[in-house]
Design a protein around this motif. Structure first.
Motif, PDB file in Angstrom:
ATOM      1  N   GLN A  59     -20.966  27.443 -13.498  1.00  0.00           N
ATOM      2  CA  GLN A  59     -19.520  27.499 -13.217  1.00  0.00           C
ATOM      3  C   GLN A  59     -19.222  27.801 -11.747  1.00  0.00           C
ATOM      4  O   GLN A  59     -18.083  27.692 -11.307  1.00  0.00           O
ATOM      5  CB  GLN A  59     -18.849  28.565 -14.100  1.00  0.00           C
ATOM      6  CG  GLN A  59     -19.225  28.525 -15.567  1.00  0.00           C
ATOM      7  CD  GLN A  59     -19.208  27.142 -16.169  1.00  0.00           C
ATOM      8  OE1 GLN A  59     -18.216  26.407 -16.032  1.00  0.00           O
ATOM      9  NE2 GLN A  59     -20.296  26.771 -16.838  1.00  0.00           N
ATOM     10  N   SER A  60     -20.240  28.168 -11.001  1.00  0.00           N
ATOM     11  CA  SER A  60     -20.031  28.548  -9.601  1.00  0.00           C
ATOM     12  C   SER A  60     -19.958  27.322  -8.701  1.00  0.00           C
ATOM     13  O   SER A  60     -20.692  26.344  -8.894  1.00  0.00           O
ATOM     14  CB  SER A  60     -21.172  29.465  -9.139  1.00  0.00           C
ATOM     15  OG  SER A  60     -21.055  29.736  -7.754  1.00  0.00           O
ATOM     16  N   VAL A  61     -19.097  27.403  -7.691  1.00  0.00           N
ATOM     17  CA  VAL A  61     -19.004  26.341  -6.686  1.00  0.00           C
ATOM     18  C   VAL A  61     -19.376  26.888  -5.310  1.00  0.00           C
ATOM     19  O   VAL A  61     -19.122  26.242  -4.284  1.00  0.00           O
ATOM     20  CB  VAL A  61     -17.587  25.738  -6.648  1.00  0.00           C
ATOM     21  CG1 VAL A  61     -17.280  25.015  -7.957  1.00  0.00           C
ATOM     22  CG2 VAL A  61     -16.537  26.818  -6.382  1.00  0.00           C
ATOM     23  N   SER A  62     -19.990  28.079  -5.276  1.00  0.00           N
ATOM     24  CA  SER A  62     -20.341  28.727  -4.010  1.00  0.00           C
ATOM     25  C   SER A  62     -21.770  28.385  -3.604  1.00  0.00           C
ATOM     26  O   SER A  62     -22.603  28.022  -4.438  1.00  0.00           O
ATOM     27  CB  SER A  62     -20.199  30.246  -4.130  1.00  0.00           C
ATOM     28  OG  SER A  62     -18.854  30.596  -4.412  1.00  0.00           O
ATOM     29  N   GLU A  63     -22.027  28.544  -2.306  1.00  0.00           N
ATOM     30  CA  GLU A  63     -23.382  28.270  -1.805  1.00  0.00           C
ATOM     31  C   GLU A  63     -24.384  29.327  -2.250  1.00  0.00           C
ATOM     32  O   GLU A  63     -25.572  29.051  -2.386  1.00  0.00           O
ATOM     33  CB  GLU A  63     -23.376  28.200  -0.277  1.00  0.00           C
ATOM     34  CG  GLU A  63     -22.652  27.000   0.304  1.00  0.00           C
ATOM     35  CD  GLU A  63     -21.165  27.245   0.534  1.00  0.00           C
ATOM     36  OE1 GLU A  63     -20.542  26.434   1.231  1.00  0.00           O
ATOM     37  OE2 GLU A  63     -20.629  28.245   0.005  1.00  0.00           O
ATOM     38  N   TRP A  64     -23.899  30.557  -2.469  1.00  0.00           N
ATOM     39  CA  TRP A  64     -24.753  31.661  -2.893  1.00  0.00           C
ATOM     40  C   TRP A  64     -24.131  32.365  -4.091  1.00  0.00           C
ATOM     41  O   TRP A  64     -22.899  32.462  -4.204  1.00  0.00           O
ATOM     42  CB  TRP A  64     -24.913  32.693  -1.765  1.00  0.00           C
ATOM     43  CG  TRP A  64     -25.843  32.263  -0.671  1.00  0.00           C
ATOM     44  CD1 TRP A  64     -25.509  31.610   0.470  1.00  0.00           C
ATOM     45  CD2 TRP A  64     -27.253  32.483  -0.610  1.00  0.00           C
ATOM     46  NE1 TRP A  64     -26.625  31.401   1.250  1.00  0.00           N
ATOM     47  CE2 TRP A  64     -27.715  31.932   0.615  1.00  0.00           C
ATOM     48  CE3 TRP A  64     -28.177  33.092  -1.470  1.00  0.00           C
ATOM     49  CZ2 TRP A  64     -29.047  31.968   0.994  1.00  0.00           C
ATOM     50  CZ3 TRP A  64     -29.516  33.146  -1.088  1.00  0.00           C
ATOM     51  CH2 TRP A  64     -29.943  32.581   0.130  1.00  0.00           C
TER      52      TRP A  64
END
Length: 356
Positions: free
Chosen positions: A73-78
């Motif tokens: 569900q994450s769209v972040s790089e980290w």
């Protein structure tokens, strides 16, 4: 464009602790992802209050599956992975800004776990891979591990964990681990974790069985290998299998020699060994002092999961008791003084009593 960092969590019925975790982490996060696996309390309401994106996931007795769904569900790089019974006590924002520019490593955060001991609370410290580039996922139904060939580096994030303080999770953990062991009977890590669970409920026969299965399959290169050896020693000692401990120590394994907890465990064992039958084991008496001196010489470590103090104040205190028993009062006072200077209150009290 700034690098984004997301907090990624799986939760269930965590209304008592979730707010504490989110309060500690939210100032550093660009996104918060909470995957709920079946809460019946106010967990989801608390998560939404902190602006989290909340998703539902049907629990499958598989921590990796739940964590991987959350990571999807994450769209972040980290992504920083935490549990609700953990909270951030140190986050070096400036250093982290630099580290997040690189994606060729995984980050190991410092986790200090409060544990229940006979004389109060103890502290176990380890560095666990929890800071992940976006593509990294977990495997393992329980005590899941991040899967990646990238190097792992310690990062300036520290969390306090109190989930095992005065709490027994063995009823949940053992069935999952047994199911994992049925599929991977020769997996050293699964057998090690089963040994720890049975050790925690004082089932020493099963603990020794699974520790032995793990120990025979270790290469020594595994990061947890020294911990497995130490826990095996304690289980064998508590089961009064003294000759088995001596045989293990006599292997002179190279991969435990730099671990202060190993030498500390040897010191504890040698004392019990001698007391169990002085006539038979008196020749091992000098090994008590030698073991604690080795622990102190090595000092505290960040290479392995460790019990805080085994390379410093706990070893100094036990050595002081040894010196006191044999009338070496000056050396006992010196050890107590050094342990007290490190903040060990028990040493300060004993020092006052000896001087008084």
């Amino acid at each position: 464009m700034p690098i984004r960092l997301a907090l990624v969590m799986i939760v269930r019925n965590e209304e008592a602790k979730l707010a504490r975790c989110l309060e500690s982490a939210s100032p550093y996060m660009d996104d918060i992802i909470i995957v709920d696996t079946g809460s019946t309390d106010r967990t989801k309401e608390i998560a939404e209050r902190f602006g989290a994106r909340v998703f539902d996931f049907a629990w499958q007795d598989d921590f990796a599956a739940a964590r991987n769904y959350a990571l999807d569900q994450s769209v972040s790089e980290w992504n920083l992975v935490l549990d609700a019974d953990e909270y951030i006590v140190r986050f070096d924002r400036q250093a982290m800004d630099g580290l997040l520019q690189e994606t060729k490593h995984l980050g190991r955060i410092e986790v200090v776990s409060l544990t229940s001991e006979q004389e109060g609370e103890g502290h176990a410290k380890g560095y666990i891979t929890r800071l992940l580039p976006s593509q990294v996922r977990f495997e393992g139904r329980i005590h899941e591990q991040a899967v990646s060939g990238l190097p792992r580096v310690n990062v300036p994030i520290a969390v306090l964990h109190d989930g095992y303080l005065h709490t027994d999770k063995s009823a949940r953990n053992i069935p999952i681990l047994l199911a994992e062991a049925a599929m991977k009977p020769n997996d050293a890590y699964v057998n090690y974790q089963l040994g720890k669970e049975y050790q925690g409920v004082n089932d020493l026969e099963r603990a020794c069985h699974y520790f032995e299965r793990a120990f025979r399959r270790l290469h020594g290169r595994e990061r947890y290998a020294p911990n497995a050896a130490v826990q095996y020693i304690y289980a064998l000692k508590d089961a009064k299998r003294y000759e088995a401990v001596l045989s293990m120590i006599n292997l002179r394994l190279s991969w435990v020699q730099s671990f202060p907890d190993y030498h500390f465990a040897c010191g504890v064992f040698y004392l019990e060994l001698v007391l169990s039958d002085p006539g038979r084991y008196i020749a091992y008496l000098p090994e008590i002092e030698a073991s604690y001196l080795r622990s102190i010489a090595l000092g505290e470590t960040d290479r392995y999961d460790t019990v805080e103090g085994t390379g410093s104040y706990l070893a100094l205190y036990n050595l002081a008791v040894y010196y006191e028993i044999f009338g070496r009062t000056g050396e006992a006072l010196d050890c107590l003084k050094r342990a007290g200077e490190l903040g060990y209150e028990k040493a300060k009290a004993r020092l006052s009593a000896l001087k008084g």
